[in-house]
Design a protein around this motif. Structure first.
Motif, PDB file in Angstrom:
ATOM      1  N   TRP A 157      45.270  55.467  20.006  1.00  9.59           N
ATOM      2  CA  TRP A 157      44.969  54.000  20.580  1.00  9.59           C
ATOM      3  C   TRP A 157      46.371  53.125  20.618  1.00  9.59           C
ATOM      4  CZ3 TRP A 157      41.330  56.651  17.636  1.00  9.59           C
ATOM      5  CH2 TRP A 157      40.112  56.570  17.857  1.00  9.59           C
ATOM      6  N   THR A 158      46.412  52.426  21.794  1.00  8.60           N
ATOM      7  CA  THR A 158      47.507  51.473  22.097  1.00  8.60           C
ATOM      8  C   THR A 158      46.949  50.403  22.624  1.00  8.60           C
ATOM      9  OG1 THR A 158      49.693  51.273  22.640  1.00  8.60           O
ATOM     10  CG2 THR A 158      48.319  52.150  24.172  1.00  8.60           C
ATOM     11  N   VAL A 159      47.567  48.945  22.233  1.00  9.59           N
ATOM     12  CA  VAL A 159      47.141  47.761  22.763  1.00  9.59           C
ATOM     13  C   VAL A 159      48.464  47.185  23.572  1.00  9.59           C
ATOM     14  CG1 VAL A 159      46.358  45.621  22.401  1.00  9.59           C
ATOM     15  CG2 VAL A 159      45.225  47.659  21.214  1.00  9.59           C
ATOM     16  N   LEU A 160      48.373  47.201  24.872  1.00 10.23           N
ATOM     17  CA  LEU A 160      49.560  46.358  25.664  1.00 10.23           C
ATOM     18  C   LEU A 160      48.949  44.776  25.934  1.00 10.23           C
ATOM     19  CD1 LEU A 160      50.186  48.923  27.939  1.00 10.23           C
ATOM     20  CD2 LEU A 160      51.014  48.738  25.869  1.00 10.23           C
ATOM     21  N   VAL A 161      50.158  43.922  25.703  1.00  9.79           N
ATOM     22  CA  VAL A 161      49.724  42.612  26.192  1.00  9.79           C
ATOM     23  C   VAL A 161      50.972  41.999  26.922  1.00  9.79           C
ATOM     24  CG1 VAL A 161      50.692  41.638  23.948  1.00  9.79           C
ATOM     25  CG2 VAL A 161      49.619  40.175  25.269  1.00  9.79           C
ATOM     26  N   ASN A 162      50.924  41.237  28.040  1.00  7.91           N
ATOM     27  CA  ASN A 162      51.732  40.800  29.009  1.00  7.91           C
ATOM     28  C   ASN A 162      52.543  39.515  28.147  1.00  7.91           C
ATOM     29  OD1 ASN A 162      53.612  40.270  31.114  1.00  7.91           O
ATOM     30  ND2 ASN A 162      51.990  39.322  32.343  1.00  7.91           N
ATOM     31  N   ASP A 163      53.522  39.825  27.256  1.00  7.24           N
ATOM     32  CA  ASP A 163      54.134  38.989  26.433  1.00  7.24           C
ATOM     33  C   ASP A 163      55.300  39.691  25.801  1.00  7.24           C
ATOM     34  OD1 ASP A 163      55.193  37.362  24.240  1.00  7.24           O
ATOM     35  OD2 ASP A 163      53.249  36.296  24.169  1.00  7.24           O
ATOM     36  N   ASP A 164      56.670  39.256  26.097  1.00  4.36           N
ATOM     37  CA  ASP A 164      57.972  39.733  25.666  1.00  4.36           C
ATOM     38  C   ASP A 164      57.824  39.818  24.098  1.00  4.36           C
ATOM     39  OD1 ASP A 164      58.671  40.217  28.149  1.00  4.36           O
ATOM     40  OD2 ASP A 164      59.684  38.222  28.230  1.00  4.36           O
ATOM     41  N   ASN A 165      57.268  38.893  23.483  1.00  6.99           N
ATOM     42  CA  ASN A 165      57.107  38.988  21.939  1.00  6.99           C
ATOM     43  C   ASN A 165      55.967  39.639  21.421  1.00  6.99           C
ATOM     44  OD1 ASN A 165      59.603  37.661  21.704  1.00  6.99           O
ATOM     45  ND2 ASN A 165      58.722  35.748  22.236  1.00  6.99           N
ATOM     46  N   ALA A 166      55.480  40.735  22.129  1.00  5.04           N
ATOM     47  CA  ALA A 166      54.101  41.422  21.714  1.00  5.04           C
ATOM     48  C   ALA A 166      54.148  41.508  20.525  1.00  5.04           C
ATOM     49  CB  ALA A 166      53.951  42.783  22.562  1.00  5.04           C
ATOM     50  N   GLU A 167      54.862  41.972  19.580  1.00 13.01           N
ATOM     51  CA  GLU A 167      54.901  42.354  18.242  1.00 13.01           C
ATOM     52  C   GLU A 167      54.362  40.942  17.238  1.00 13.01           C
ATOM     53  OE1 GLU A 167      57.883  44.539  16.604  1.00 13.01           O
ATOM     54  OE2 GLU A 167      57.587  46.278  18.110  1.00 13.01           O
ATOM     55  N   LYS A 168      54.240  39.889  17.978  1.00 11.39           N
ATOM     56  CA  LYS A 168      53.781  38.959  17.068  1.00 11.39           C
ATOM     57  C   LYS A 168      52.268  38.947  16.895  1.00 11.39           C
ATOM     58  CE  LYS A 168      53.416  35.406  20.902  1.00 11.39           C
ATOM     59  NZ  LYS A 168      54.014  34.376  21.238  1.00 11.39           N
ATOM     60  N   PHE A 169      51.588  39.865  17.494  1.00 13.47           N
ATOM     61  CA  PHE A 169      50.228  40.320  17.415  1.00 13.47           C
ATOM     62  C   PHE A 169      49.993  41.725  17.181  1.00 13.47           C
ATOM     63  CE2 PHE A 169      50.633  37.475  21.370  1.00 13.47           C
ATOM     64  CZ  PHE A 169      49.682  36.320  20.841  1.00 13.47           C
ATOM     65  N   TYR A 170      49.053  42.090  16.376  1.00 10.69           N
ATOM     66  CA  TYR A 170      48.687  43.257  15.811  1.00 10.69           C
ATOM     67  C   TYR A 170      47.340  43.481  16.298  1.00 10.69           C
ATOM     68  CZ  TYR A 170      45.728  41.176  12.055  1.00 10.69           C
ATOM     69  OH  TYR A 170      44.698  40.642  11.458  1.00 10.69           O
TER      70      TYR A 170
END
Length: 260
Positions: A157-170
């Motif tokens: 499983w992986t989750v992608l988000v259009n945000d350069d700081n994606a690792e602020k989400f889990y």
């Protein structure tokens, strides 16, 4: 024409990609010069060009425009759901795709920070992407992929988000059996940015051996799992208790249980 720009000996200019596959000037048929038109290249980098996607008001210099176009909300796309589930012929602007999904793919999208799935296991599946979901929360759109790596014998499983700081989400993957609370598998990993080209190879995705997944199938041979999205800043920092603290906690629990 964008840099690098090249010249022939008579001063005709040529863009970099054409120069790489040419052996002479297309206009005068003469050889190329070693001189580069620095003034022309400087101008090309400063001029504001319009986005080539119809209806987009964006104007930017070439370096910024190259970054903008692949993510422009006015670019024409096909529905990605069709690549995973088939039977969708929608084509339109990227900015209108989410509205389309809420109308035509209601079971695959949510405006909540979690989605619970009951998925019948099919041993005949050949496509690696088993499921794809959209989660609109925290003013972002999260793309959830469930992938079966048959060769590696694992589920991912992986989750992608259009945000350069994606690792602020889990994200959390919670596998469970509805009638057996003693059996449960929970993984937590950082979200990844959509621009991360090698996101499938990243070690921070959730990987579960298929034998562990198969042990979590219910009576109907279905997999039950919940995907949750959260903000890292709201997670408590975990501290491991020392051996003596663990014994005290264990003793206190024993006292509560037996009333001593």
């Amino acid at each position: 024409m964008k840099p690098p720009i090249h010249l022939c000996v008579d001063g005709h200019s040529l863009c970099g990609p054409c120069f790489e596959k040419s052996y002479q000037c297309h206009i005068c048929k003469k050889e190329f010069s070693l001189v580069r038109p620095m003034v022309l290249e400087s101008l090309a980098n400063k001029v504001l060009f319009p986005c080539t996607n119809e209806g987009c008001p964006k104007h930017a210099n070439l370096p910024l425009l190259e970054k903008h176009i692949p993510h422009c909300q006015f670019r024409i796309i096909n529905c990605f759901m069709a690549r995973v589930y088939g039977e969708c012929s929608w084509e339109g602007r990227a900015g209108e795709w989410m509205d389309h999904c809420f109308v035509e793919h209601k079971q695959k999208v949510t405006e909540l920070p979690f989605i619970t799935v009951k998925d019948k296991w099919d041993a005949k599946r050949t496509e690696p992407v088993l499921n794809y979901f959209l989660m609109k929360c925290y003013d972002k759109v999260f793309n959830v992929y469930q992938i079966y790596d048959k060769r590696g014998g694992r589920m991912m499983w992986t989750v992608l988000v259009n945000d350069d700081n994606a690792e602020k989400f889990y994200f959390e993957i919670d596998l469970f059996l509805p009638n057996m609370p003693s059996k449960r598998i929970i993984y937590r990993r950082p979200c990844k940015c959509e621009k991360d080209a090698d996101f499938l190879e990243h070690t921070q995705n959730v990987y579960i051996p298929v034998e562990n997944v198969f042990s979590m199938l219910d009576e109907s041979e279905a997999m039950n799992f919940t995907v949750r999205i959260g903000e890292v800043e709201n997670l408590p920092l975990l501290e491991t208790p020392s051996e003596s603290e663990s014994l005290i906690l264990l003793h206190n629990d024993d006292v509560k249980e037996h009333g001593h």
